[in-house]
Design an enzyme around this catalytic site. Structure first.
Site, PDB file in Angstrom:
ATOM      1  N   ALA A  25       0.826  -1.202   0.000  1.00 55.53           N
ATOM      2  CA  ALA A  25       0.000   0.000   0.000  1.00 55.53           C
ATOM      3  C   ALA A  25       0.860   1.252   0.000  1.00 55.53           C
ATOM      4  CB  ALA A  25      -0.935   0.004   1.213  1.00 55.53           C
ATOM      5  N   ASP A 135       2.499  -6.857  15.865  1.00 57.85           N
ATOM      6  CA  ASP A 135       3.607  -6.225  15.141  1.00 57.85           C
ATOM      7  C   ASP A 135       3.970  -4.881  15.754  1.00 57.85           C
ATOM      8  OD1 ASP A 135       5.599  -6.147  13.205  1.00 57.85           O
ATOM      9  OD2 ASP A 135       4.330  -5.181  11.707  1.00 57.85           O
TER      10      ASP A 135
END
Length: 466
Positions: A25, A135
């Site tokens: 992205a 994450d």
């Protein structure tokens, strides 16, 4: 990229300029023409549309964050599909990411404590909703000029229900190796305590400018997460309070049951870990000049070679360790540089302590210079890089359970000798050792220490040396 500038997304978001780009992205600064405000628009890359799992992660991020209302979690305003491109609209953070601040120098103790406290606030809300981030890292913590920490990038977050149902078709290792919990690295089920482990890594890095484990490649770092105890903070930085040092050690426990029970428990201990003024009294410095809009590339290791080796007792398996997990750079920040902010010394420790290293490598350290001649250095780098590819295959086979640990160590020792011979220009000696290694693979198959499939993969990597 430039062709999309000034494009109108969903009939209302005017793209102004890109803030960062990853494989999946691109994040743009945009103008919401309906409400007249600046926003961040995340557009999925054309090349990622064929990847069903990537599309699902993109959609999942929008749904996950939209359900988490907290001052320390980035706000999602809108999501949808424009033409054929999925998009996500979020608040624009006018500041820098935590990694950019750490790159300027280690942080003051009280500042690191207040940052960690705000992250815990976000984690309490996420974990209460059954969401595990998976994450957490400095690049995913954005620092607003008013002192608010924003947790971003929930693209690989999972809910407890999803984890129990096993909705992922193939178990994969996800996360960034410098901050990944041991159970996460082996593909085992994870819960909120994996995020607490990552927070321990971040606290360590804020205080020392390096995460607790570093190495030249992700596999070397994984070894250390699984088997090597972290170095106590006060051995690196004596001014760290003893109770804060113990908290970091507890967060970095290999066994999740040995870590604090939840983010709330961590906040309680942070409150007693020295001075922790409100973060709004410690404004964010301007983002460093290096890097586009304060977004820094992820660095796995910064200096030194990993030396840890796994003990023979741990037989947990590493499932499907794809190179893309650690090599692909994801979009992790939606931010722009702010101007007129106070000097970095307001948050950074101005000088290292007497017992600390006199200099710390920046987030993307330049290669160290040696006395080797240019030709020799180039040759060694080229050949060792190829041998390192074989070593990574050997490590993957070992951690996936198809190669015995003592056999893996023997193969690593042989590969090191091959690298040395090639670096010295002794190609004939290196070739003889490669043939010996091939014979060793056959022997390991006969004794049941290596599967035929594993031998095939290692042999294919060896063929690349020829």
């Amino acid at each position: 990229m430039t062709a999309m500038m000034n494009q109108l997304v969903a009939g209302r978001y005017r793209l102004e300029h890109p803030l960062g780009r990853g494989g999946m992205a691109t994040v743009w600064r945009a103008r919401d023409e309906v409400l007249g405000r600046a926003v961040a628009v995340k557009l999925m890359a054309e090349g990622a549309l064929h990847d069903a799992s990537a599309v699902e992660r993109f959609r999942h991020e929008a749904n996950t964050v939209a359900g988490l209302g907290h001052a320390n979690i980035v706000t999602v305003f809108d999501a949808g599909v424009d033409g054929h491109l999925p998009f996500l609209v979020m608040e624009l953070i006018e500041g820098a990411d935590l990694g950019s601040l750490i790159a300027r120098g280690r942080l003051r103790v009280e500042y690191a404590v207040t940052v960690a406290d705000q992250v815990c606030g976000a984690l309490e809300t996420a974990h209460r909703a059954g969401v595990v981030h998976r994450d957490l890292k400095p690049a995913n913590l954005l620092m607003s000029p008013d002192g608010t920490v924003k947790v971003v990038d929930f693209g690989i977050a999972r809910t407890a229900a999803t984890a129990r149902a096993g909705l992922t078709a193939v178990a994969t290792v996800v996360g960034t190796s410098a901050y990944i919990a041991p159970e996460q690295a082996t593909g085992a089920p994870v819960d909120a305590r994996a995020d607490l482990y990552a927070l321990g890594c971040i606290l360590h890095e804020m205080l020392t400018r390096e995460p607790p484990f570093t190495g030249e490649d992700p596999m070397a770092v994984l070894y250390q997460h699984l088997h090597q105890p972290p170095r106590p903070l006060r051995g690196i930085r004596p001014d760290v309070p003893a109770d804060l040092e113990q908290l970091v050690l507890d967060l970095l426990a290999k066994d999740p049951s040995d870590r604090p029970a939840d983010a709330g428990a961590v906040r309680e201990r942070l409150a007693g870990a020295g001075s922790s003024p409100a973060l709004t009294t410690l404004p964010m410095p301007a983002a460093p000049e290096a890097g586009a809009h304060g977004i820094r590339p992820e660095a796995v290791g910064r200096r030194g070679r990993a030396t840890a080796r796994p003990d023979r007792r741990n037989r947990r398996r590493l499932v499907l360790l794809g190179a893309a997990v650690f090599a692909a750079a994801a979009i992790t920040g939606y931010l722009v540089n702010s101007s007129g902010s106070p000097d970095a010394n307001q948050v950074a420790d101005p000088a290292p302590s007497a017992s600390a290293p006199t200099s710390s490598a920046p987030a993307t350290a330049a290669p160290s210079q040696t006395a080797s001649s240019p030709s020799t250095t180039a040759t060694a780098t080229q050949h060792q890089g190829t041998v390192a590819d074989v070593q990574r295959v050997v490590t993957t086979e070992q951690l996936s359970g198809v190669l015995a640990r003592d056999a893996a160590q023997d193969l690593h020792n042989r590969l090191k000798e091959i690298a040395k011979q090639r670096a010295k220009g002794r190609t004939n000696d290196a070739d003889h050792k490669i043939e010996d290694l091939r014979g060793r693979l056959n022997s390991l198959q006969r004794t049941g220490k290596l599967t035929a499939a594993g031998a095939t993969r290692i042999t294919a990597a060896l063929d690349a040396l020829d």
